[in-house]
Design an enzyme around this catalytic site. Structure first.
Site, PDB file in Angstrom:
ATOM      1  N   CYS A  31      36.232  -4.873  60.281  1.00 27.91           N
ATOM      2  CA  CYS A  31      36.453  -4.043  61.467  1.00 27.91           C
ATOM      3  C   CYS A  31      35.640  -2.743  61.312  1.00 27.91           C
ATOM      4  O   CYS A  31      35.119  -2.447  60.235  1.00 27.91           O
ATOM      5  CB  CYS A  31      37.939  -3.740  61.644  1.00 27.91           C
ATOM      6  SG  CYS A  31      38.633  -2.709  60.331  1.00 27.91           S
ATOM      7  N   GLU A  63      21.386 -19.344  65.417  1.00 27.66           N
ATOM      8  CA  GLU A  63      20.695 -18.177  64.836  1.00 27.66           C
ATOM      9  C   GLU A  63      19.810 -17.479  65.868  1.00 27.66           C
ATOM     10  O   GLU A  63      18.694 -17.045  65.575  1.00 27.66           O
ATOM     11  CB  GLU A  63      19.886 -18.584  63.599  1.00 27.66           C
ATOM     12  CG  GLU A  63      20.678 -19.294  62.526  1.00 27.66           C
ATOM     13  CD  GLU A  63      21.777 -18.461  61.896  1.00 27.66           C
ATOM     14  OE1 GLU A  63      21.785 -17.229  62.071  1.00 27.66           O
ATOM     15  OE2 GLU A  63      22.649 -19.051  61.226  1.00 27.66           O
ATOM     16  N   SER A  64      20.322 -17.354  67.076  1.00 30.00           N
ATOM     17  CA  SER A  64      19.520 -16.816  68.185  1.00 30.00           C
ATOM     18  C   SER A  64      19.208 -15.332  68.056  1.00 30.00           C
ATOM     19  O   SER A  64      18.355 -14.819  68.782  1.00 30.00           O
ATOM     20  CB  SER A  64      20.210 -17.094  69.523  1.00 30.00           C
ATOM     21  OG  SER A  64      21.465 -16.462  69.576  1.00 30.00           O
ATOM     22  N   HIS A 117      36.932  -0.354  58.417  1.00 30.55           N
ATOM     23  CA  HIS A 117      36.578  -0.735  57.052  1.00 30.55           C
ATOM     24  C   HIS A 117      35.065  -0.715  56.818  1.00 30.55           C
ATOM     25  O   HIS A 117      34.618  -0.539  55.684  1.00 30.55           O
ATOM     26  CB  HIS A 117      37.213  -2.081  56.691  1.00 30.55           C
ATOM     27  CG  HIS A 117      38.683  -1.936  56.478  1.00 30.55           C
ATOM     28  ND1 HIS A 117      39.605  -2.426  57.353  1.00 30.55           N
ATOM     29  CD2 HIS A 117      39.381  -1.291  55.502  1.00 30.55           C
ATOM     30  CE1 HIS A 117      40.823  -2.120  56.922  1.00 30.55           C
ATOM     31  NE2 HIS A 117      40.704  -1.415  55.805  1.00 30.55           N
ATOM     32  N   SER A 123      28.270 -21.668  64.384  1.00 30.37           N
ATOM     33  CA  SER A 123      27.618 -22.965  64.166  1.00 30.37           C
ATOM     34  C   SER A 123      28.595 -24.118  64.384  1.00 30.37           C
ATOM     35  O   SER A 123      28.216 -25.157  64.922  1.00 30.37           O
ATOM     36  CB  SER A 123      27.020 -23.033  62.757  1.00 30.37           C
ATOM     37  OG  SER A 123      26.007 -22.057  62.613  1.00 30.37           O
ATOM     38  N   SER A 127      28.899 -12.988  67.787  1.00 33.49           N
ATOM     39  CA  SER A 127      30.002 -12.505  66.964  1.00 33.49           C
ATOM     40  C   SER A 127      29.446 -11.889  65.698  1.00 33.49           C
ATOM     41  O   SER A 127      28.240 -11.873  65.472  1.00 33.49           O
ATOM     42  CB  SER A 127      30.930 -13.662  66.592  1.00 33.49           C
ATOM     43  OG  SER A 127      30.284 -14.511  65.669  1.00 33.49           O
ATOM     44  N   MET A 183      29.606 -12.276  61.424  1.00 33.71           N
ATOM     45  CA  MET A 183      29.503 -13.488  60.606  1.00 33.71           C
ATOM     46  C   MET A 183      30.873 -14.129  60.408  1.00 33.71           C
ATOM     47  O   MET A 183      31.899 -13.464  60.466  1.00 33.71           O
ATOM     48  CB  MET A 183      28.886 -13.148  59.245  1.00 33.71           C
ATOM     49  CG  MET A 183      27.416 -12.805  59.354  1.00 33.71           C
ATOM     50  SD  MET A 183      26.609 -12.591  57.767  1.00 33.71           S
ATOM     51  CE  MET A 183      26.589 -14.265  57.165  1.00 33.71           C
TER      52      MET A 183
END
Length: 193
Positions: free
Chosen positions: A182, A88-89, A185, A16, A9, A11
């Site tokens: 998005c 954090e992959s 923006h 997490s 995704s 942030m």
């Protein structure tokens, strides 16, 4: 049958938090999840997976040089490992993603990776690129832009809140440095419209 999952995704979508919930679900059923996070991300301290809503747990660290297959194999010799959860992959290397496929295929351990898909320029991280290519299951976790539309981009901001278009791909930071928006923006913030 074990599989490689990539939960991705922008942030602030709860990656997490979702990982920590999955770990709890395994533990609640008497199973042993093995957790990893990137050593480069030290926002909440070394060796911790933390969510913005206050959940956290200890985790093994991985660096660019860490052989994840060998590391998991060594741990599995001494303790049961029912699942590998990796936060954090996006910071994985191509080689490490290949090693994770071996954890799934040779050790028969499910691997659930959580990370960003793209950087602040809209470009794939190396780890994300190969997880998108090689994962058995892809799951998009969604977050929203301030306008209510799905946020699929991340803006990096300077100290004054202005969007930055150039710079190193990796600069560790949270809400003070990055904002999910998005595409519209994102383009507006960078003067691309």
């Amino acid at each position: 049958m074990a599989q490689l999952y990539f939960y991705y995704s922008a942030m602030n979508a709860g990656k997490s938090t979702t990982l920590l919930q999955s770990a709890f679900n395994y533990q609640e059923r008497g199973m042993q999840p093995l957790l990893y996070t990137a050593a480069i991300d030290d926002r909440y301290g070394q060796g911790k997976i933390s969510s913005r809503i206050g959940l956290e747990t200890e985790a093994h660290l991985y660096h660019n040089e860490t052989n994840l297959f060998e590391h998991v194999s060594a741990i599995q010799e001494h303790e049961k490992v029912d699942c590998l959860l990796l936060d954090e992959s996006q910071f994985l290397t191509k080689q490490q993603v290949l090693e994770l496929t071996d954890v799934v295929d040779k050790l028969r351990i499910p691997v659930l990776c959580y990370g960003l898909r793209t950087d602040f320029r809209g470009e794939l991280f190396e780890g994300s690129q190969y997880l998108l290519a090689w994962a058995d299951k892809l799951v998009e976790l969604k977050t929203v832009c301030h306008c209510g539309r799905k946020a699929n981009r991340v803006i990096r901001q300077d100290a004054n809140g202005n969007a930055i278009a150039d710079g190193d791909q990796v600069v560790i930071g949270g809400n003070e440095r990055y904002v999910s928006v998005c595409r519209l923006h994102y383009k507006e913030a960078l003067g691309l419209l």
